[in-house]
Write an enzyme that holds these catalytic residues in place. Structure first.
Site, short mmCIF file in Angstrom:
data_model
loop_
_atom_site.label_atom_id
_atom_site.label_comp_id
_atom_site.label_asym_id
_atom_site.label_seq_id
_atom_site.Cartn_x
_atom_site.Cartn_y
_atom_site.Cartn_z
N LYS A 110 4.87 4.61 -6.76
CA LYS A 110 4.56 5.91 -5.98
C LYS A 110 4.61 7.33 -6.12
O LYS A 110 6.40 6.89 -6.68
CB LYS A 110 5.17 5.26 -4.85
CG LYS A 110 4.08 5.89 -3.60
CD LYS A 110 3.00 4.80 -3.40
CE LYS A 110 1.90 5.64 -1.90
NZ LYS A 110 0.59 4.26 -1.75
N1 GLU Z 1 -2.73 4.78 -2.86
C1 GLU Z 1 -3.47 3.58 -2.91
C2 GLU Z 1 -2.46 2.40 -2.04
O1 GLU Z 1 -1.92 2.67 -1.21
C3 GLU Z 1 -4.03 3.34 -4.16
C4 GLU Z 1 -3.12 2.39 -5.41
C5 GLU Z 1 -3.96 2.35 -6.66
O2 GLU Z 1 -5.26 2.89 -6.34
O3 GLU Z 1 -2.67 2.75 -7.47
O4 GLU Z 1 -2.16 1.22 -1.75
#
Ligand code: GLU
Length: 420
Positions: A110
């Site tokens: 993240k």
């Molecule tokens: N931000 C989204 C999540 O929390 C998608 C993450 C992604 O597609 O890599 O799952």
């Protein structure tokens, strides 16, 4: 065990408490459990930006890789005023469980930049994004770590990231991010993927509970990329969307809202507030309205110890990451509310991100109908596994989903062993 953690934050404490509980249930070996409790690496960067007023402002940015054992890391990038290292680390950990749970060959990551995107001009956002991308360049790449949109970021953010990375490589590298605009290698159906995945999860949940989506009353907190798409699709399925909110406040009409008209109102005014024939409600009041399905799709820690008792819904589908605190979770569990946890309910986003990444690596793009049917298949399979495990172990869906996600990551650690 590390004494004092650098990652201390509410969400990280929650994520650790969840992991510890599940580790005990799974009877995890101590060494693997210990390794799962901390991120593999975390980068803190300063992001200086020349602002429109001629002054330079320095923003704080983060990128965290939780586990790399199942593949390159994957996870969104959020722009929000309260982003901190602990929160980003917790969210990276959740991505590890989420990707493993739905069977994607990824570890969890993240990123975040502490800022209020609404208060930045487009030029400032572009400079912030490009400088942040440059600062985390060491950690990202199509076979290393692949960012995607999250809270406060969108397709445009991803296009700037992809361009910045590509310029340093002297060629286009579409696989470095997902959630890109279609024209530069994005995937059909990515924008709708999280909302659509929620609908598939709800379809499975209601079926198992002997209900039918049609006619059920839905309340949606958050009308961004996740909440608005879920609201529209549920409305199309015949649900009665009785309440919706966004950052400026909520609206309520027990006879149901016309979501197409609401979308037009939002496009014009920038908010759901003030939509005709509705009663205004605050973002907290909206959670307590009578309904069958509550969809928290805004930010974290919205259902807490002090309001969980007043949630009237019988199903809560977590569109946001971490919208329910552990205390609230226990209250909902005791009250018999079915909570479809974030790592399952909102996995549609990263599932279609995976499809986008695969298409980009192969330079071969699929039709939207193919994306949609594969998404449905992956979501339904994951839901069924979690439901069956919950029934077998006599646990709620969150515990079952975490057990499945953590078990798979732990298995990766087990077979790979400890280096050197
Ligand atoms: N931000 C989204 C999540 O929390 C998608 C993450 C992604 O597609 O890599 O799952």
């Amino acid at each position: 065990m590390m004494e004092k953690s650098d990652f201390d934050s509410d969400l990280f404490r929650t994520a650790l408490a969840q992991l510890d509980r599940v580790a005990q249930r799974l009877d995890l070996e101590h060494d693997i459990h210990e390794r799962l409790r901390y991120p593999r690496r975390a980068l803190v960067v300063s992001v200086p930006v020349l602002m429109d007023d001629g002054k330079t402002r320095v923003f704080q940015g983060y990128r965290v890789h939780h586990s790399t054992v199942l593949g390159p890391t994957k996870g969104g990038l959020r722009y929000a005023p309260d982003v901190n290292l602990g929160e980003v680390t917790a969210l990276a950990m959740l991505m590890s469980w989420k990707c493993a749970l739905v069977g994607l060959p990824y570890g969890g990551a993240k990123g975040g930049v502490r800022c209020t995107p609404r208060e930045l001009s487009k030029r400032e956002l572009e400079h912030l994004t490009r400088r942040y991308t440059t600062e985390i360049m060491l950690l990202i790449g199509p076979d290393l770590d692949i960012p995607a949109p999250d809270l406060g970021t969108d397709e445009q953010t991803m296009a700037w990231m992809m361009d910045t990375y590509s310029m340093t490589q002297g060629k286009s590298v579409p696989g470095v991010v997902t959630g890109k605009p279609l024209i530069v290698g994005g995937s059909a159906g990515r924008r709708e993927a999280t909302g659509r995945g929620i609908v598939y999860a709800l379809y499975q949940a209601t079926r198992r509970l002997g209900q039918n989506l049609q006619g059920l009353r839905v309340v949606v907190q958050g009308f961004g990329n996740v909440g608005s798409v879920a609201a529209r699709l549920l409305w199309r399925e015949g649900c009665l969307v009785v309440g919706v909110s966004d950052v400026k406040g909520g609206i309520w009409n027990p006879r149901g809202l016309d979501i197409r008209d609401l979308e037009a109102h939002v496009a014009e005014s920038g908010s759901v507030a003030g939509f005709p024939d509705t009663e205004p409600l605050t973002n907290t009041e909206i959670l307590e309205q009578p309904c069958d399905i509550l969809l928290p799709a805004a930010i974290g820690s919205q259902i807490r110890e002090d309001n969980a008792d007043r949630v009237k819904a019988t199903i809560v589908a977590e569109g946001a990451n971490g919208p329910t605190t552990p205390e609230a979770d226990a209250i909902l569990r005791d009250r018999g509310v079915t909570v479809i946890p974030d790592i399952l309910a909102n996995a549609g986003g990263v599932i279609v991100s995976y499809f986008e990444w695969v298409q980009g690596l192969q330079y071969y793009f699929w039709r939207e109908s193919e994306i949609v049917s594969r998404l449905q298949e992956v979501m339904s399979r994951a839901f069924n596994r979690v439901w069956a495990l919950g029934a077998k172990e006599g646990t709620d869906l969150r515990t079952a989903a975490l057990m499945e996600g953590v078990r798979r990551v732990a298995e990766g650690y087990r077979v790979r062993g400890l280096y050197p």
